[in-house]
Design an enzyme around this catalytic site. Sequence first.
Site, PDB file in Angstrom:
ATOM      1  N   HIS A  14      45.536  71.704  45.613  1.00  0.00           N
ATOM      2  CA  HIS A  14      45.826  72.835  46.484  1.00  0.00           C
ATOM      3  C   HIS A  14      47.005  73.609  45.906  1.00  0.00           C
ATOM      4  O   HIS A  14      47.571  74.480  46.546  1.00  0.00           O
ATOM      5  CB  HIS A  14      46.146  72.345  47.909  1.00  0.00           C
ATOM      6  CG  HIS A  14      44.922  71.855  48.619  1.00  0.00           C
ATOM      7  ND1 HIS A  14      44.305  70.678  48.294  1.00  0.00           N
ATOM      8  CD2 HIS A  14      44.186  72.408  49.617  1.00  0.00           C
ATOM      9  CE1 HIS A  14      43.244  70.520  49.078  1.00  0.00           C
ATOM     10  NE2 HIS A  14      43.149  71.552  49.877  1.00  0.00           N
ATOM     11  N   GLY A  17      49.467  76.858  40.987  1.00  0.00           N
ATOM     12  CA  GLY A  17      49.956  76.785  39.612  1.00  0.00           C
ATOM     13  C   GLY A  17      49.075  75.887  38.760  1.00  0.00           C
ATOM     14  O   GLY A  17      48.665  76.241  37.645  1.00  0.00           O
ATOM     15  N   ASP A  74      47.615  63.645  38.261  1.00  0.00           N
ATOM     16  CA  ASP A  74      48.835  63.195  38.919  1.00  0.00           C
ATOM     17  C   ASP A  74      49.890  63.097  37.835  1.00  0.00           C
ATOM     18  O   ASP A  74      49.600  62.681  36.715  1.00  0.00           O
ATOM     19  CB  ASP A  74      48.630  61.846  39.611  1.00  0.00           C
ATOM     20  CG  ASP A  74      49.711  61.633  40.669  1.00  0.00           C
ATOM     21  OD1 ASP A  74      49.844  62.487  41.557  1.00  0.00           O
ATOM     22  OD2 ASP A  74      50.434  60.627  40.591  1.00  0.00           O
ATOM     23  N   SER A  75      51.090  63.522  38.179  1.00  0.00           N
ATOM     24  CA  SER A  75      52.117  63.563  37.141  1.00  0.00           C
ATOM     25  C   SER A  75      53.481  63.318  37.745  1.00  0.00           C
ATOM     26  O   SER A  75      53.646  63.314  38.964  1.00  0.00           O
ATOM     27  CB  SER A  75      52.091  64.929  36.458  1.00  0.00           C
ATOM     28  OG  SER A  75      52.285  65.949  37.417  1.00  0.00           O
ATOM     29  N   GLY A 161      59.897  72.242  38.626  1.00  0.00           N
ATOM     30  CA  GLY A 161      60.270  70.835  38.798  1.00  0.00           C
ATOM     31  C   GLY A 161      61.488  70.441  37.982  1.00  0.00           C
ATOM     32  O   GLY A 161      62.529  71.113  38.018  1.00  0.00           O
ATOM     33  N   LYS A 183      55.302  75.307  25.971  1.00  0.00           N
ATOM     34  CA  LYS A 183      55.299  73.987  26.613  1.00  0.00           C
ATOM     35  C   LYS A 183      53.880  73.436  26.801  1.00  0.00           C
ATOM     36  O   LYS A 183      53.593  72.302  26.429  1.00  0.00           O
ATOM     37  CB  LYS A 183      56.012  74.092  27.975  1.00  0.00           C
ATOM     38  CG  LYS A 183      56.095  72.788  28.723  1.00  0.00           C
ATOM     39  CD  LYS A 183      56.634  72.979  30.141  1.00  0.00           C
ATOM     40  CE  LYS A 183      56.258  71.779  30.994  1.00  0.00           C
ATOM     41  NZ  LYS A 183      56.422  72.010  32.430  1.00  0.00           N
ATOM     42  N   HIS A 195      53.113  66.696  28.530  1.00  0.00           N
ATOM     43  CA  HIS A 195      52.264  65.570  28.918  1.00  0.00           C
ATOM     44  C   HIS A 195      50.883  66.058  29.346  1.00  0.00           C
ATOM     45  O   HIS A 195      49.873  65.471  29.007  1.00  0.00           O
ATOM     46  CB  HIS A 195      52.951  64.782  30.038  1.00  0.00           C
ATOM     47  CG  HIS A 195      53.547  65.656  31.118  1.00  0.00           C
ATOM     48  ND1 HIS A 195      54.323  66.745  30.835  1.00  0.00           N
ATOM     49  CD2 HIS A 195      53.450  65.626  32.473  1.00  0.00           C
ATOM     50  CE1 HIS A 195      54.699  67.330  31.966  1.00  0.00           C
ATOM     51  NE2 HIS A 195      54.171  66.680  32.970  1.00  0.00           N
TER      52      HIS A 195
HETATM   53  P1  IMP Z   1      51.982  65.812  41.644  1.00  0.00           P
HETATM   54  O1  IMP Z   1      51.363  65.549  40.308  1.00  0.00           O
HETATM   55  O2  IMP Z   1      51.489  67.074  42.265  1.00  0.00           O
HETATM   56  O3  IMP Z   1      51.975  64.615  42.534  1.00  0.00           O
HETATM   57  O4  IMP Z   1      53.542  66.114  41.456  1.00  0.00           O
HETATM   58  C1  IMP Z   1      54.166  65.957  40.263  1.00  0.00           C
HETATM   59  C2  IMP Z   1      55.642  66.278  40.371  1.00  0.00           C
HETATM   60  O5  IMP Z   1      56.224  65.813  39.146  1.00  0.00           O
HETATM   61  C3  IMP Z   1      55.926  67.768  40.414  1.00  0.00           C
HETATM   62  O6  IMP Z   1      56.161  68.220  41.694  1.00  0.00           O
HETATM   63  C4  IMP Z   1      57.201  67.859  39.576  1.00  0.00           C
HETATM   64  O7  IMP Z   1      58.268  67.533  40.373  1.00  0.00           O
HETATM   65  C5  IMP Z   1      57.077  66.757  38.572  1.00  0.00           C
HETATM   66  N1  IMP Z   1      56.472  67.255  37.336  1.00  0.00           N
HETATM   67  C6  IMP Z   1      55.230  66.997  36.870  1.00  0.00           C
HETATM   68  N2  IMP Z   1      54.999  67.658  35.730  1.00  0.00           N
HETATM   69  C7  IMP Z   1      56.119  68.369  35.484  1.00  0.00           C
HETATM   70  C8  IMP Z   1      56.479  69.269  34.446  1.00  0.00           C
HETATM   71  O8  IMP Z   1      55.728  69.596  33.524  1.00  0.00           O
HETATM   72  N3  IMP Z   1      57.711  69.786  34.536  1.00  0.00           N
HETATM   73  C9  IMP Z   1      58.571  69.495  35.531  1.00  0.00           C
HETATM   74  N4  IMP Z   1      58.289  68.684  36.521  1.00  0.00           N
HETATM   75  C10 IMP Z   1      57.062  68.112  36.506  1.00  0.00           C
END
Ligand code: IMP
Length: 211
Positions: A14, A17, A74-75, A161, A183, A195
Amino acid sequence: MHRRITDRLVIATHNPGKLAEMRELLAPYGIEAVSAGELGLGEPEETGNDFRSNAAIKAIAAARATKLPSFADDSGIVVEALNGAPGILSARWAGPNKDFAAAMAQIERLLQERGATTPDKRRAHFVSALCVAWPDDHREEVEARVDGTLIWPPRGTAGFGYDPMFLPDGHTRTFGEMTSIEKHGLPPLGLGLSHRARAFRKLAEICLEPR
Ligand code: IMP
C-alpha cells in the site's frame, strides 16, 4: 524448478513509493503491475520472525485473495552492535508519524551507550527479502543485503528512512546523498547498489525474461 512471471503481477503493497519503484523495475519485462491498494486488498499482519517470512505472508495473502501471482517485499536495517535491531521492526521504530529523524537518533543513542564510536563498531546492513507467490502456493523467494557503516550526524536529504545515516562500503556518500538512480538503479543507469536492487536482480534472473 523456478517459475516465470508472465503478463500480470499484483504488487502487495500500500506504499506508493514501493509501487512506483516496482513498476519501473518491471517495465522492461513487459509485466503489468497492479497494486494491492488498487484492488482494495487489506494488509495482513506481519507476524513472521524474519524478513523472508514477512514477505511471504504478504505475497501469499494477496495471491489467495486475487488468484493472481503476487509480489511482496520486506526490508529493514540490521545494526550489528544492537544485536540486529531494529531489523524487522525498522518501520515501527519510526512510530505512527514515521519520524525517521527520531528513529535514527534512537539508534545513535543506543550506539553511544554501548561505546560504539569507531566505524568497526558501527557496522550495519540493509536487507531486502522478496517473495512471489502463486495461487497454487508455489513461491519464489530471494534475499539480498548491502553492508555499510552508520555515521553521525546523518547526511543528505534524498531517499527515505535510515538512508542519511548509512554509508555503504566503498563509498564516501550516504544513501541520503545519492540520487535514487545511483542507489536503486540497475546497470547501466545506476550502480545497482541497494539491497532492493540486488534482490530484484536475483529475482529477475530466476523469474523474468526481458522483452
Ligand atoms: P517494510 O519493508 O515496509 O516493512 O519497512 C521497511 C522499513 O525499513 C522502512 O520503513 C525503512 O524504515 C527501512 N528501510 C528499508 N529499506 C530502506 C532503504 O532503502 N533506505 C532507508 N530505509 C529503509
